[in-house]
Every structure is written in structure tokens, then in C-alpha cells.
Design a protein around this motif. Sequence first.
Motif: not given
Lengths: 463, 169
Positions: A161-178, B135-144
Motif C-alpha cells: 500500500e502506498k503511504s507516507v511511509y512508502s514515500a520514504v523509500v520510494s518517491s521523488q523525494f526519498d531517502a534513496d535519492r537524498l 493487497r496492493r491497492k486496498p483503497e481501490k478495492a474497498s467499498g465493493g
Amino acid sequence: MVGQRVRDPLHNLIEFQTSTEDLHHVLWQVLQTRPFQRLRRVRQLGFSDVVYPGATHTRFAHSLGVFHTAARLIETIKKSAPRPQKQKIDQTLAAALLHDVGHGPLSHAFEPFGKRFKLEMAKHETVSERLITDSEITPLLETISKGFAGNVADMVCGKGEKSVYSAVVSSQFDADRLDYMRRDRLMTGTQNSAIDFEWLVANLEVGELPYGVDEVQTGVRDTFVLGPKAFFAAETYILALFQLYPTVYFHKATRGAEKIFEELLCRLYLLTVDGSIDQTGLPENHSLIKFFRDGLKLEDFLELDDTVIWGSLSLLATAKDKYVAEFATRLRDRMLFKAIDVRARLEICFDGDEDRIDHALNRITSEISARNEAKFADGPRILFDRAERSPYKTLESGGPLNQIHIRQADDALVDIRDISDVVRSIKSFKLYRAYVARDDCDSQKFVDDLIQSEISDGQLRGI
Amino acid sequence: MANYAASEIASVLKDAGGELIGRTRLQKLLYFLREAGMGPDLSFEYRHYGPYSEEAVFAAKEAKYEGLIEEEERVANWGGPYSVYRLLQDVEGSPERAEFVRIARDADAVQLELAATALFLAKGGEGSPWEEAERRKPEKASGGGLGRSKALYSKLRAVPGFEDRLPEL
């Protein structure tokens, strides 16, 4: 309390709080494993030392640096998020440390070779996932919690799942690039590409952003944003990272060496799977031969690192196969092919008409490929390199959390591209180079004639 | 003369009635057609929005360069960009895939993305592709969302000629 400390030329001191933090204790043990220690023998920049002799730093040092930088970014999340999630934080730090564990030797050439033959075990994401979930690293990670290794692998491979946590590892402003942009700048010695790291991190916040697919909104998410005072530092960061490409990563000599190595690997692979190992110059039990012959196993992959490749060149230089012998000699002795900057010549004549230039390059590629197939049975002798780097990736590549957002005075979060004339105006860096042996006048003439033909065709059409 | 992939993109737009909204929609539609053997043989890899083809991007550019199609960029209500593709020249369509293309054209982009992702994962050897897509896209899969994606995929497969070309997931 004193834990474990590592000195580093970029970060000075990288600390693992092994006495007080379970995760740090576990990661310190991960560091001692064979897969991780292997990264001491895998250079971060592969062949770049043919141009920058100081660029000999390793993926081991870089991985520690990314861990250290990720910890800095996580401090922002802890300050800004209403309930920071310990499990996600642990997952992020582990992913930061392990993000490069599956890189092959000289991977900027190893991966294109693997792509040509559709070899999954040449892709660093595939190998990283396997090493994290199915090696001696795995039981160590599983002491954190059941399923932890799988979650770390997902974050490393961008599957979770994409989140602010995953952005630390992979985004255009991530720890890898920095880490890598500052480390690569330091070790190559280039004076371009300095950034104001401390100011950027000091102005980092967490904000909420709507996101969607095409015209459909799908939700809101937390993401990193930069405060308004960091706007110019953010512009500099984007430009600095971008300029490392033409000056370091895409240097013509570095790419030329990568292309020769890629063709060498292809030839070795074909000889091996064809049962002609005796033509390669390598013994049957050589790590490369085993990897190619025995189905690309993980345990054979772990034997491969840069030292194995460099160490094999003297044997390869005596191969019965003349193509292998020549290309190995070229790498050993830095006798690289001459680069012809095809794109630059077309750009002058087509006055920056990108579509027209790309169209011409498609035709040139077809002609070069046909020539190689018709004339050179053992392997191509006109190599070509086509690459592009955009200064700032589009939404499609990584989604909204991948972008760099600036908080405006009215608290609106805006993609930097929408408010920065500098970012909007930087064009992608595109290259197309043909590489031929310096004494191969026929091939040089062939390429020159192709270029001239496209220019003449353009002139006829009034471009 | 446009290359084959560029011409095919124009032909797909013809099947869509001359207009298609969204880069994601275009990418996923081309992926389905490739898998069904009814579209250009482009190579795809996994990216943020599921199966993605750099070759498709180049082919669309080539199609625009040749004057076959145009791309208008707009801003969605949620603030992100999206594209509208329009056919500029009359080209031949493909009647055997026209219904499939129209279903994809009218489908919700999120459901199309999820369905394409599930198929991509299945083709890559994933034993439980819908669960993995969720699992990879939970927000898109949720709510039916997952259920609607499965229904969309069934509807696409039910188009005559496609049942044997796209696997049951």
C-alpha cells in the motif's frame, strides 16, 4: 547508551541503537549476513570510475546511508502524524537498509542484459524480494513480527500500500535519492548538483492530498510536503538531481563501457546455454558460468559481485571466442569504442523538433540493428545507446505520492511543477549515441551516412 | 507512414467511437487487447497504476505526430491531470473487438485498472490474482471496488470471441 556506530564520508556517523531498539539490533545482525556483506563488493556506480576515478563507493555504504537518511525523514512523520505507526516505521527502516540488496554486479549493464533475455534473476527487485523473504535474512526479520519480512519486501518492490511511509523509500523525494545524489557528488568530485539538505528536511511536513485515476477521485492520503520557505531549495534539488545524469550517470565513456559489458554478457550467456563453455575462457565451475548454466539460482547469484567480473577479464581475454576475447580486453584495458553523438547532430539540423528527431532515431535504430544482424554473426559491432531522463516525473509513473508538493500560504498543497517556472521549463535530457571501434572505418561511415541521410531527408521536406 | 502500433492506437480509437478518456484507460485497454491477441504486441511492466507500457506511450506520440489522433490535457476535479484522446483521421476499425473496446471506454477507470492488474498478476504466475490486487491497492478495492472489478472483467470476457482469449481469474 552506546550501540553500534559506522563512520561514513557523507553522514559522518551512522548509528544503530542496538541496546535500546529491537529493530536496530535485528538490522545490525542483518548487516552481518552474507547477502548484505556482498554489497561491499558491488559498486554503486559500476563503470563510472572509467571517468571519475574516485567513484568507487559501494552499495554497502549507500545502503547504510539510506537507512540513516530514512531515519531523518521518519522524524518528520513522528512529529506530524497524529499516531505514528511503530510497525510501519520499523518496516520503512528495514526497507531502506535492504532496498538494494538484490543488485547484480555492475547492474547498470547487468539488468539490460537480463531484460534482453527476460531473465527474472537479473532484475534487482526480483532478487531483493527473494533475499528478503527466502534467505538467511528472513528469520532475522521475522523476529520483529510474523510476516514482517514479506511486508519489507513489498515496500522494497513497491508492491504494498502506498503511504507516507512508502514515500520514504520510494518517491521523488526519498531517502534513496537524498543519499545517492550527495554520495555520488562527493565521490566523483563533480562540483555540480549541491543541495541544501538540512533546509529541505527542516521544512518537511506531512500533508493530506486527494488522488485519483484519470478523471476519477479515489481518496485522500498523507504525503510528504515541503513548507513554502523550501520552495527554492526544492527547485535546486530537482535541478541538481537532473544534472547528475548528463554529467555522471549518462557520461558517454561510462555508458560506452556499460554497452561493451552488456554485449560481453550476452555473448557469454549464449555460449553457455548453447553448451560452448569451452569457448568462453572460463572454467565450468566459474560463478558466472554456474549462474547462466544452472537456471539462475539464488545461491549462484550470491557468488556474483563486481570482483568476480573484474577478476574474470584476464581469463575472458584469452577465450577461444574472438568476440568474448576482444570485448573482455577492451574492458580490462579501457579501450572503449568511440562515441558518435547522433542526437546532437540531428538536433542542430532539425532545430529542436523533438518529434522529428525521435522519428529519425527510430529509423536509424532499425538500420543499425539490421546491419549488425547481416554483417556481424558473433555479436553487434555498432552499439547504440538511447536514454532519456526527465527532470521531474509525471503522475502516471508513480502516482500522487511520488510527486513533490509545496504547501502554499493558504495551506493548499500544490505539485511543484504547477508553480515553478524552473521545473516546468527544464526539458528532458535525451541521448542517442552510436559506439564503434576506433579502427572500424566502415562502421563509422555507415553511421555517418545514416545521419546524413536523415538530415537530407529533412531538408527535402523543408524541416 | 505511421508504424503499426501507432496505427493500431488510431484503430482502437475508431472502435471506441472516436474518443477515449484517460491515459490509464488507454493503457489498460491496450493491455487487455494485447493479452487477447487483438491489439498491438506491446511490452508491459508493473507500475503504480498496474500494467504500463512505455512502448504504448511512444506509439501514442507517433500517432499524434502522424496526425492520426490528438490528445487534450485537462484537470480533474480532484486536481490531477487526465487526457482525452480523439481520432483525427478516418481509419479502419476492427469489428471483432469494437464491443470490447466500448465496454472498456465506458468502464470506471479504477475498476479497469484493478481488473488489468489482476490479469497482469495472474500472467506473472500469481495464484490468487484478485487477492494480490486487493493487497496492493486496498483503497481501490474497498467499498465493493473489487467486486465491481470482477464483474467488469466477466463482462469483458463475455464479449463474443474473448472468452477463449482471456483466462478466467
